[in-house]
Design a protein around this motif. Structure first.
Motif, PDB file in Angstrom:
ATOM      1  N   THR A 198       0.829  -1.210   0.000  1.00 54.71           N
ATOM      2  CA  THR A 198       0.000   0.000   0.000  1.00 54.71           C
ATOM      3  C   THR A 198       0.860   1.256   0.000  1.00 54.71           C
ATOM      4  O   THR A 198       0.587   2.225  -0.722  1.00 54.71           O
ATOM      5  CB  THR A 198      -0.914  -0.011   1.237  1.00 54.71           C
ATOM      6  N   SER A 199       1.933   1.238   0.799  1.00 58.75           N
ATOM      7  CA  SER A 199       2.828   2.390   0.845  1.00 58.75           C
ATOM      8  C   SER A 199       3.527   2.603  -0.493  1.00 58.75           C
ATOM      9  O   SER A 199       3.674   3.740  -0.958  1.00 58.75           O
ATOM     10  CB  SER A 199       3.867   2.186   1.956  1.00 58.75           C
ATOM     11  N   THR A 200       3.929   1.507  -1.145  1.00 62.50           N
ATOM     12  CA  THR A 200       4.599   1.621  -2.443  1.00 62.50           C
ATOM     13  C   THR A 200       3.651   2.190  -3.496  1.00 62.50           C
ATOM     14  O   THR A 200       4.032   3.064  -4.291  1.00 62.50           O
ATOM     15  CB  THR A 200       5.116   0.250  -2.892  1.00 62.50           C
ATOM     16  N   CYS A 201       2.427   1.710  -3.498  1.00 55.30           N
ATOM     17  CA  CYS A 201       1.441   2.231  -4.455  1.00 55.30           C
ATOM     18  C   CYS A 201       1.163   3.712  -4.213  1.00 55.30           C
ATOM     19  O   CYS A 201       0.995   4.488  -5.161  1.00 55.30           O
ATOM     20  CB  CYS A 201       0.152   1.429  -4.361  1.00 55.30           C
ATOM     21  N   ALA A 202       1.116   4.114  -2.952  1.00 53.70           N
ATOM     22  CA  ALA A 202       0.886   5.525  -2.641  1.00 53.70           C
ATOM     23  C   ALA A 202       2.032   6.392  -3.145  1.00 53.70           C
ATOM     24  O   ALA A 202       1.830   7.487  -3.680  1.00 53.70           O
ATOM     25  CB  ALA A 202       0.697   5.693  -1.136  1.00 53.70           C
ATOM     26  N   ILE A 203       3.248   5.882  -3.018  1.00 54.38           N
ATOM     27  CA  ILE A 203       4.409   6.645  -3.490  1.00 54.38           C
ATOM     28  C   ILE A 203       4.390   6.758  -5.010  1.00 54.38           C
ATOM     29  O   ILE A 203       4.607   7.842  -5.578  1.00 54.38           O
ATOM     30  CB  ILE A 203       5.708   5.975  -3.009  1.00 54.38           C
ATOM     31  N   VAL A 204       4.117   5.636  -5.710  1.00 56.50           N
ATOM     32  CA  VAL A 204       4.066   5.659  -7.178  1.00 56.50           C
ATOM     33  C   VAL A 204       2.950   6.578  -7.663  1.00 56.50           C
ATOM     34  O   VAL A 204       3.117   7.367  -8.606  1.00 56.50           O
ATOM     35  CB  VAL A 204       3.892   4.233  -7.719  1.00 56.50           C
ATOM     36  N   GLY A 206       1.714   9.137  -6.099  1.00 52.84           N
ATOM     37  CA  GLY A 206       2.128  10.512  -5.851  1.00 52.84           C
ATOM     38  C   GLY A 206       3.092  11.025  -6.906  1.00 52.84           C
ATOM     39  O   GLY A 206       3.020  12.185  -7.327  1.00 52.84           O
ATOM     40  N   VAL A 207       4.004  10.146  -7.368  1.00 51.62           N
ATOM     41  CA  VAL A 207       4.943  10.544  -8.424  1.00 51.62           C
ATOM     42  C   VAL A 207       4.189  10.882  -9.711  1.00 51.62           C
ATOM     43  O   VAL A 207       4.483  11.888 -10.381  1.00 51.62           O
ATOM     44  CB  VAL A 207       5.975   9.426  -8.658  1.00 51.62           C
TER      45      VAL A 207
END
Length: 236
Positions: A198-204, A206-207
């Motif tokens: 979930t954190s990785t998807c949120a970062i991607v 956001g990019v």
């Protein structure tokens, strides 16, 4: 031993005179003689290595390394017996390799570790005012670890050779500590794979959002520049 030795009277060979024996010459008392007379240690070209543990109450107090023979007075105060005349020659340079309050826990930082102080001229009084904060460390596996962390402020004062009674200070290294009523707890946790995903998807995501905003801003600027020059749009 000192008192008993002082009561013994010896007669020197070849003389009928009775002299009082000097307790300082007795093997069991020679160490006390050096303790109360720091000038007797002036010719000793080596220091001391102190290591150990102390059990202290959770109240304000101090422990120190200083010249003299310490004993408790009738009022419960700690008294140092020494000769102050050669006190300025007592070298108090020191290196604190490690000082901690309680066992080590991961990421612990002790401010006084590897601290070195050198008395440039004569002797000095070094004071470390330590604020101890009780700390509990809860690992993922295993039992909780009760320890402490601390902060410190320092003070240094030289010992003057001809200091009067009002300016006289006892040279040495003093650790004055105070225990905080507040306790800090560190809890070690892990992140599940779902939370990581979930954190990785949120970062991607956001990019991509930031990239879209930048692209829209550049496109709008290019349109305005082209319109200002009277030319045609970049897409015409």
């Amino acid at each position: 031993v000192r008192a008993a030795y002082q009561r013994v009277r010896l007669v020197k060979q070849g003389s009928g005179k009775v002299d009082l024996a000097d307790w300082k010459t007795h093997p069991l008392c020679s160490h006390d003689s050096e303790l109360i007379d720091p000038g007797a240690l002036a010719e000793v070209q080596e220091g001391c290595n102190l290591w150990g543990h102390l059990t202290v109450n959770k109240v304000a107090g101090n422990f120190h390394v200083a010249p003299g023979r310490a004993f408790s007075s009738s009022g419960g105060h700690l008294v140092h017996e020494f000769k102050p005349f050669e006190m300025h020659r007592f070298n108090t340079s020191h290196v604190i390799h490690q000082l901690s309050f309680g066992p080590y826990y991961p990421s612990q930082v002790n401010p006084l570790d590897r601290v070195a102080k050198v008395a440039a001229a004569g002797s000095a009084l070094y004071q470390y005012y330590i604020k101890v904060v009780p700390t509990s460390y809860l690992p993922i596996r295993g039992e909780a670890l009760d320890s402490s962390q601390y902060s410190v402020t320092e003070a240094e004062r030289p010992v003057l050779p001809n200091a009067g009674r009002q300016d006289f200070v006892l040279p040495g290294v003093f650790f004055i500590y105070d225990v905080s009523p507040v306790k800090v707890t560190y809890t070690e946790t892990t992140t599940s794979f779902l939370a990581f995903l979930t954190s990785t998807c949120a970062i991607v995501g956001g990019v991509f959002v930031v990239a879209g905003i930048v692209d829209a801003a550049l496109y709008s600027m290019s349109i305005q520049v082209a319109a200002h020059k009277g030319g045609r749009g970049v897409l015409d």
